[in-house]
Design an enzyme around this catalytic site. Structure first.
Site, PDB file in Angstrom:
ATOM      1  N   GLY A  46      50.072  46.281  43.059  1.00 26.24           N
ATOM      2  CA  GLY A  46      50.762  45.004  42.919  1.00 26.24           C
ATOM      3  C   GLY A  46      50.524  44.250  44.198  1.00 26.24           C
ATOM      4  N   SER A  48      51.913  44.299  48.134  1.00 19.58           N
ATOM      5  CA  SER A  48      52.787  45.066  49.023  1.00 19.58           C
ATOM      6  C   SER A  48      53.842  44.211  49.723  1.00 19.58           C
ATOM      7  CB  SER A  48      51.972  45.857  50.044  1.00 19.58           C
ATOM      8  OG  SER A  48      51.102  44.997  50.747  1.00 19.58           O
ATOM      9  N   CYS A  78      46.943  51.772  45.255  1.00 18.36           N
ATOM     10  CA  CYS A  78      46.710  50.463  45.859  1.00 18.36           C
ATOM     11  C   CYS A  78      47.919  50.000  46.688  1.00 18.36           C
ATOM     12  CB  CYS A  78      46.302  49.481  44.767  1.00 18.36           C
ATOM     13  SG  CYS A  78      45.358  48.108  45.411  1.00 18.36           S
ATOM     14  N   HIS A 172      42.492  51.636  41.087  1.00 19.29           N
ATOM     15  CA  HIS A 172      43.470  51.577  39.995  1.00 19.29           C
ATOM     16  C   HIS A 172      43.055  52.480  38.835  1.00 19.29           C
ATOM     17  CE1 HIS A 172      45.994  48.065  41.161  1.00 19.29           C
ATOM     18  NE2 HIS A 172      44.944  47.795  41.909  1.00 19.29           N
ATOM     19  N   GLU A 174      44.736  53.486  36.468  1.00 19.15           N
ATOM     20  CA  GLU A 174      45.435  53.113  35.227  1.00 19.15           C
ATOM     21  C   GLU A 174      44.704  52.012  34.459  1.00 19.15           C
ATOM     22  OE1 GLU A 174      46.098  52.055  38.148  1.00 19.15           O
ATOM     23  OE2 GLU A 174      46.891  50.007  38.113  1.00 19.15           O
TER      24      GLU A 174
HETATM   25  N1  GLN Z   1      46.254  43.462  48.388  1.00 20.15           N
HETATM   26  C1  GLN Z   1      47.451  44.011  47.849  1.00 20.15           C
HETATM   27  C2  GLN Z   1      48.503  44.273  48.907  1.00 20.15           C
HETATM   28  O1  GLN Z   1      48.339  44.071  50.052  1.00 20.15           O
HETATM   29  C3  GLN Z   1      47.194  45.269  47.084  1.00 20.15           C
HETATM   30  C4  GLN Z   1      46.420  44.954  45.847  1.00 20.15           C
HETATM   31  C5  GLN Z   1      46.682  45.858  44.701  1.00 20.15           C
HETATM   32  O2  GLN Z   1      47.657  46.616  44.645  1.00 20.15           O
HETATM   33  N2  GLN Z   1      45.844  45.727  43.719  1.00 20.15           N
HETATM   34  O3  GLN Z   1      49.539  44.701  48.561  1.00 20.15           O
END
Ligand code: GLN
Length: 193
Positions: A46, A48, A78, A172, A174
């Site tokens: 998602g 962060s 991620c 990912h 999923e």
């Molecule tokens: N770039 C996102 C972050 O810093 C991480 C991206 C992702 O979870 N697909 O949280």
């Protein structure tokens, strides 16, 4: 077996779908008390900086930290990996839960290649390469002695690792049909690895 998926933000529905495909009971975790039932937790990808705010507001940081320290299995993908790291480069205000001995760089692949896919070798899940999807992905810059690196890109970039029952990936799993990586986490939860 029952697995909780942190459902504050991000790709939680996709993880739940994979778990169901594997015949496992999957539950959305939206409040800290819901950490009581499951045998393991997935923190999805998602953003962060958003996770940071929501996990603090909903008071998830302390219960996740204490569970992780007590050996509760947690799989972070991620942004989920970012939230489990002890140290961040380019933290951008994110204060991770800090339970895994890794230093993670956020948005590490830069703007030019901010999303890409690659076939990667992950020996712990079998010989066939895994199709890994990276979306503004972080990577692991360095890992402590207790951390087992389980996947690297061909240039040596660390993209998956494990420390006890904590598992993290830059990519990912999923978002593909290949369920082997989730199966690997379920085996960790079951104490098979
Ligand atoms: N770039 C996102 C972050 O810093 C991480 C991206 C992702 O979870 N697909 O949280």
């Amino acid at each position: 077996m029952k697995i909780g998926v942190l459902a504050l933000q991000g790709a939680f529905a996709e993880h739940i779908a994979v778990l169901k495909k594997l015949g496992v009971e999957a539950v959305e975790v939206r409040l800290p008390e819901q950490l009581e039932g499951p045998d393991g937790l997935i923190i999805p990808g998602g953003e962060s900086t958003t996770f940071n705010i929501l996990m603090q507001n909903y008071r998830f940081v302390e219960p996740i930290e204490s569970r992780a320290k007590a050996g509760f299995p947690i799989f972070g993908t991620c942004a989920g990996m970012i939230m489990l790291a002890k140290e961040l480069s380019d933290a951008g205000g994110v204060k991770p839960v800090g339970v895994m001995d890794i230093r993670v760089r956020r948005n590490a692949f830069g703007r030019q290649v901010d999303s890409f896919e690659a076939e990667v070798d992950i020996p712990v899940i079998g010989k066939k390469p895994f199709h890994a999807v990276f979306i503004r992905a972080p990577f692991i810059e360095s890992a402590g002695k207790k951390v087992k690196v389980i996947a690297k890109l061909s240039d040596g970039t660390i993209i998956a690792a494990r420390q006890g029952k904590l598992l993290v990936t830059s990519f990912h799993p999923e978002l593909t049909e290949d369920t082997r990586f989730h199966k690997y986490f379920l085996d960790i939860v079951a104490g098979k690895h």
